[in-house]
Design an enzyme around this catalytic site. Structure first.
Site, mmCIF file in Angstrom:
data_model
loop_
_atom_site.group_PDB
_atom_site.id
_atom_site.type_symbol
_atom_site.label_atom_id
_atom_site.label_comp_id
_atom_site.label_asym_id
_atom_site.label_seq_id
_atom_site.Cartn_x
_atom_site.Cartn_y
_atom_site.Cartn_z
ATOM 1 N N ASP A 155 0.828 -1.161 0.127
ATOM 2 C CA ASP A 155 0.090 -0.026 -0.012
ATOM 3 C C ASP A 155 0.981 1.326 0.028
ATOM 4 O O ASP A 155 2.053 1.176 -0.270
ATOM 5 C CB ASP A 155 -1.147 -0.032 1.124
ATOM 6 C CG ASP A 155 -2.215 0.366 0.876
ATOM 7 O OD1 ASP A 155 -2.428 1.459 0.455
ATOM 8 O OD2 ASP A 155 -3.274 0.080 0.907
ATOM 9 N N HIS A 228 -4.097 6.421 2.369
ATOM 10 C CA HIS A 228 -4.684 5.123 2.193
ATOM 11 C C HIS A 228 -4.249 3.842 2.837
ATOM 12 O O HIS A 228 -5.178 3.151 3.547
ATOM 13 C CB HIS A 228 -4.379 4.974 0.598
ATOM 14 C CG HIS A 228 -5.073 3.839 -0.144
ATOM 15 N ND1 HIS A 228 -4.553 2.624 -0.500
ATOM 16 C CD2 HIS A 228 -6.043 3.791 -0.892
ATOM 17 C CE1 HIS A 228 -5.439 1.894 -0.761
ATOM 18 N NE2 HIS A 228 -6.366 2.369 -1.397
ATOM 19 N N SER A 562 -11.452 0.426 -2.329
ATOM 20 C CA SER A 562 -10.718 -0.719 -1.720
ATOM 21 C C SER A 562 -10.684 -0.885 -0.242
ATOM 22 O O SER A 562 -9.697 -1.496 0.270
ATOM 23 C CB SER A 562 -9.365 -0.533 -2.305
ATOM 24 O OG SER A 562 -8.853 0.590 -1.950
#
Ligand SMILES: *[C@@H]1O[C@H](CO)[C@@H](O)[C@H](O)[C@H]1NC(C)=O
Ligand SMILES: *[C@@H]1O[C@H](CO)[C@@H](O)[C@H](O)[C@H]1NC(C)=O
Ligand SMILES: *[C@@H]1O[C@H](CO)[C@@H](O)[C@H](O)[C@H]1NC(C)=O
Ligand SMILES: *[C@@H]1O[C@H](CO)[C@@H](O)[C@H](O)[C@H]1NC(C)=O
Ligand SMILES: *[C@@H]1O[C@H](CO)[C@@H](O)[C@H](O)[C@H]1NC(C)=O
Length: 812
Positions: A155, A228, A562
């Site tokens: 990520d 994120h 996501s």
């Protein structure tokens, strides 16, 4: 803190909702250097010449040898061109090469394939979910809250100071000896930032640097510069944050799905959300070498590639062989069918559902002191108990078009009424324009016909209330009748839970999976919904309204696609902790066969993109994950690496293409078969054949393993898709003991229905202890998939006309 209220919701609801965050920057095309490019080169490790004691020496010698004749160029030396050696999840290396050099490579022993580096995009969403997690019964206590399981994230990095990654309560058991992870120091990140919750953090930026040689990297460390990665990792495995409060929002306990699991971050994006395959692969390769149990991949590529060219498919095969469970996001390219990403048979592919919890706000017309007030309840994303009190209510023909952020920047202080546009897309635009405006407005009122059907995820403007066209009349009447219209908005702390949920989110990518036609994807709908998770601090999420700095306390509510994936990764961590002996396929099977196809009103789950009609398995897979049932599924459909290879063998791939994925000669193609032992059934018909009214038959064979604890008898019940007959034999399965396996056969006879038709096969344990359900889908084979099949021999396929949801819907 947001989780607090979710926790109370959790006792009330059966599902947990998530939001996916869409990121859109990746709509840009992949940059290319003129003659040099980064290539990922796949090699057969069994071809390593004996003089080389390590793979890395072998790989670098290959580059040296092909570079020896090269001219002097920036990339002509080994140091400049060699990026990574891969040897755990895949085998090979990445390097900056010319096409000619790649040509030379092809003659070397062990060469399998070479692909140009491409960009991946994040597939995030923020979506609340509700799952019945209970600290005293069910999967949480049964799994020790995920204790002892290591969840790795590929990520954007992590914000280690977030209380979600505090080590409190984490010290009861020791790290396993297999753990090889490190806490890699870098910019604003030193090794003491890891602890017994965040046990590893690394970053990978060579691929990014190779493709952007002039870029200056400011955050070259595992630190999250985006938010994120912090959000996904805290969603899956954030620790308890006791007594947390979010801008005064209800106090309580924040937590991820598996609050006692360990977290390891592999940062693969160097700037914003850009990430390259070479870095993603390096992260996955290292995660496998380090010894993670679960990998969460909230990313995917824009293009659809055959499995042997898909880096995630390749690296996840190696990870799967080593016992790592992989959860991936289905993508945000919905609602057209065939837009699915990460449709890899050996990974879990997770679609997104919306949540039943919604934040509501009450809009009161007239001052607090007025005797007669009118109150309207509307939809809002604002999670706080904020009260915007007695502000001027503005309706101004020009401003109220709300279509021009420059004009809106000049608006006076007050609550602006935006006019009813009658169109969803211009409503999104209104929200976006207001969000962009540097405005004095304290809040906005938006209007649409039926706010309950509005996709909440796209309401990016928290200090706003969405009311119905009908309620607008009352607002306008009031404005007309008053010299000095005043209104108040009370954003409520609690969600109503009145909405039907889950609903398949409009943006979630739909099956079938274009690069693996035999396997029904997605597998499941994102475990529920309701995600406010950790975020990097000091990042302003939105500007409208007072105190609107949602992220200033390090938590953020997001909408996109996501977050579904880390929810499932967290579920997998719980299942792994409760059943350490289960294979990755057993874990996936348990999630799928116990998933529900019904919503909280007991009706079939609806699809927001199909007029709220029943969702097909192309949208939701087997259905929405039901955590506590997944803990004890009764039967599982198991599969091992050779089973997937047998599937690959049936796909018309060359030997080298198969070897690119498997990297090993231990597998064979003796039992090549498109019929994988999967907990779902997919039958296609050819458009041309079907139009002639030809009746087709497809047979399947499945093996189920008893994990219910002892003797049990199961009887089958079939719900055949419209226009088909489904026979199953035998009709009952008798197990004498745990781990016993039985097979059964299915024959589906069908003719064209002109649309997707679907049904199910369910094995019921005769005492009612278990129901093991598998969806069946019959569908016409779609033309773009046939095209993909045609081209898949050696070209990359681009799926055309994919929109960029983030931009279109103005998500930030
Ligand atoms: C790491 O950073 C923290 C916080 O910035 C600091 O307190 C600590 O001394 C640093 N440790 C090392 C080993 O540099
Ligand atoms: C990078 O910098 C070099 C030297 O300043 C320049 O020649 C080249 O064009 C730049 N490349 C890009 C992609 O900007
Ligand atoms: C409406 O807003 C515009 C732009 O701010 C302004 O020029 C105009 O005077 C306003 N009209 C009224 C009636 O207030
Ligand atoms: C806003 O809408 C009005 C009327 O529909 C139109 O005249 C104007 O050009 C629009 N402004 C922008 C910036 O699109
Ligand atoms: C595989 O290749 C064979 C021979 O080239 C061909 O007949 C068959 O249709 C192909 N199958 C698929 C699924 O493309």
């Amino acid at each position: 803190m947001q989780f607090t209220s979710f926790l109370s919701m959790i006792h009330l609801h059966t599902f947990l909702l998530l939001l996916l965050i869409f990121t859109f920057h990746t709509c840009s095309s992949t940059p290319t250097a003129e003659s040099y490019a980064t290539y990922i080169v796949h090699l057969n490790p069994s071809s390593r010449p004996t003089p080389f004691t390590t793979n890395e020496k072998w790989h670098s010698s290959i580059i040296t040898s092909i570079k020896s004749s090269a001219t002097t160029h920036h990339f002509s030396s080994l140091e400049n061109s060699f990026l990574y050696s891969y040897e755990n999840a895949l085998h090979g290396f990445s390097a900056v090469l010319t096409e000619q050099e790649v040509g030379t490579l092809q003659n070397l022993p062990g060469f399998l394939s070479a692909n140009k580096d491409k960009q991946q995009r994040l597939l995030t969403t923020y979506t609340p979910e509700f799952m019945s997690l209970n600290p005293t019964t069910g999967i949480w206590p049964a799994s020790g809250f995920g204790e002892g399981v290591i969840v790795g994230f590929i990520d954007t990095g992590i914000w280690p100071e977030s209380p979600s990654f505090d080590e409190r309560g984490m010290t009861t058991i020791k790290l396993p000896a297999k753990w090889k992870g490190v806490c890699q120091a870098g910019k604003d990140f030193n090794s003491s930032l890891c602890n017994s919750k965040l046990i590893g953090a690394r970053y990978f930026d060579k691929g990014y640097r190779a493709s952007n040689p002039n870029a200056t990297l400011t955050k070259n460390s595992p630190r999250d510069a985006d938010g994120h990665g912090t959000h996904t990792s805290s969603t899956a495995a954030g620790n308890y944050v006791e007594g947390a409060s979010f801008l005064g929002y209800a106090k309580g306990v924040a937590r991820g799905m598996a609050p006692r699991a360990w977290v390891a971050m592999y940062k693969v994006s160097s700037v914003g959300k850009k990430m390259y395959d070479s870095d993603v692969l390096a992260g996955m390769d290292q995660a496998v070498a380090d010894g993670v149990d679960i990998l969460s991949l909230s990313l995917g590529s824009d293009d659809v590639t055959p499995l042997y060219e898909n880096p995630i498919a390749i690296a996840s095969f190696g990870a799967m062989e080593k016992g790592v469970f992989i959860s991936s996001a289905a993508g945000n390219n919905g609602p057209p069918e065939g837009t699915l990403r990460n449709g890899v048979p050996w990974v879990l592919t997770v679609g997104a559902g919306t949540f039943d919890r919604t934040f509501v706000a009450s809009l009161t017309l007239g001052s607090d002191k007025a005797r007669k007030q009118h109150t309207i309840v509307g939809k809002s994303m604002y999670p706080l108990g904020l009260w915007i009190k007695d502000e001027t209510l503005i309706y101004n023909k020009t401003l109220s078009k709300c279509n021009d952020s420059e004009l809106l920047s000049k608006a006076p202080r007050g609550i602006l009424v935006c006019q009813d546009t009658g169109s969803l897309s211009s409503l999104y635009d209104q929200m976006y324009q207001i969000l962009r405006a540097a405005t004095n407005l304290v809040a906005a009122i938006f209007v649409c016909k039926d706010p309950s059907r509005f996709d909440f995820d796209w309401m990016n403007n928290p200090a706003a209330v969405l009311i119905s066209t009908k309620d607008l009349e009352a607002v306008m009447d009031y404005i007309k009748s008053s010299d000095k219209p005043i209104a108040s908005i009370k954003f409520q702390q609690t969600a109503t839970g009145k909405e039907t949920a889950p609903v398949v989110a409009e943006y979630t990518s739909r099956g079938p999976c274009p690069n693996c036609l035999g396997v029904l994807k997605p597998d499941v709908l994102a475990p529920g919904s309701s995600v406010l998770a950790s975020w990097i601090p000091n990042e302003v999420a939105t500007r409208l309204g007072p105190n609107m700095f949602l992220t200033s306390e390090g938590f953020n509510l997001q909408s996109g696609t996501s977050v579904a994936c880390p929810h499932a990764a967290g579920v997998a961590a719980l299942l792994k902790a409760a059943h350490p002996e289960w294979s990755h396929a057993a874990i996936k099977s348990a999630m799928m066969t116990t998933a529900t196809e019904l919503d909280n009103s007991g009706m079939p789950i609806k699809d927001a993109a199909r007029g709220f009609t029943a969702a097909s398995p192309f949208a939701m897979g087997a259905g929405h994950i039901v955590l506590n049932k997944a803990l004890d599924p009764g039967l599982v459909y198991d599969a091992a690496a050779q089973d997937y290879v047998s599937l690959l063998c049936s796909m018309n791939f060359t030997k080298n293409q198969i070897l690119t994925v498997t990297r090993s000669n231990v597998y064979n193609c003796e039992n090549a078969s498109p019929d994988l032992n999967y907990p779902s059934f997919l039958a296609f018909y050819d458009k041309n054949v079907a139009s002639n009214g030809v009746v087709m038959t497809k047979r399947f064979r499945r093996v189920v393993t008893n994990v219910g604890g002892g003797a049990a008898t199961y009887k089958v019940k079939v719900d055949p898709p419209i226009g088909s007959t489904v026979s199953v034999w035998p009709q009952s399965l008798v197990f004498m003991k745990e781990h016993e396996r039985h097979h059964y056969s299915v024959e589906i006879t069908y003719a064209s229905q002109g649309a997707v038709s679907y049904g199910s096969i369910t094995w019921f344990e005769e005492n009612g202890n278990y129901a093991v359900r598998s969806p069946i889908v019959i569908s016409v084979e779609r033309s773009e998939m046939s095209k993909l099949k045609e081209l898949s021999k050696n070209n990359r396929i681009y799926v055309v006309s994919l929109e960029c949801p983030g931009l279109i819907h103005g998500r930030v």
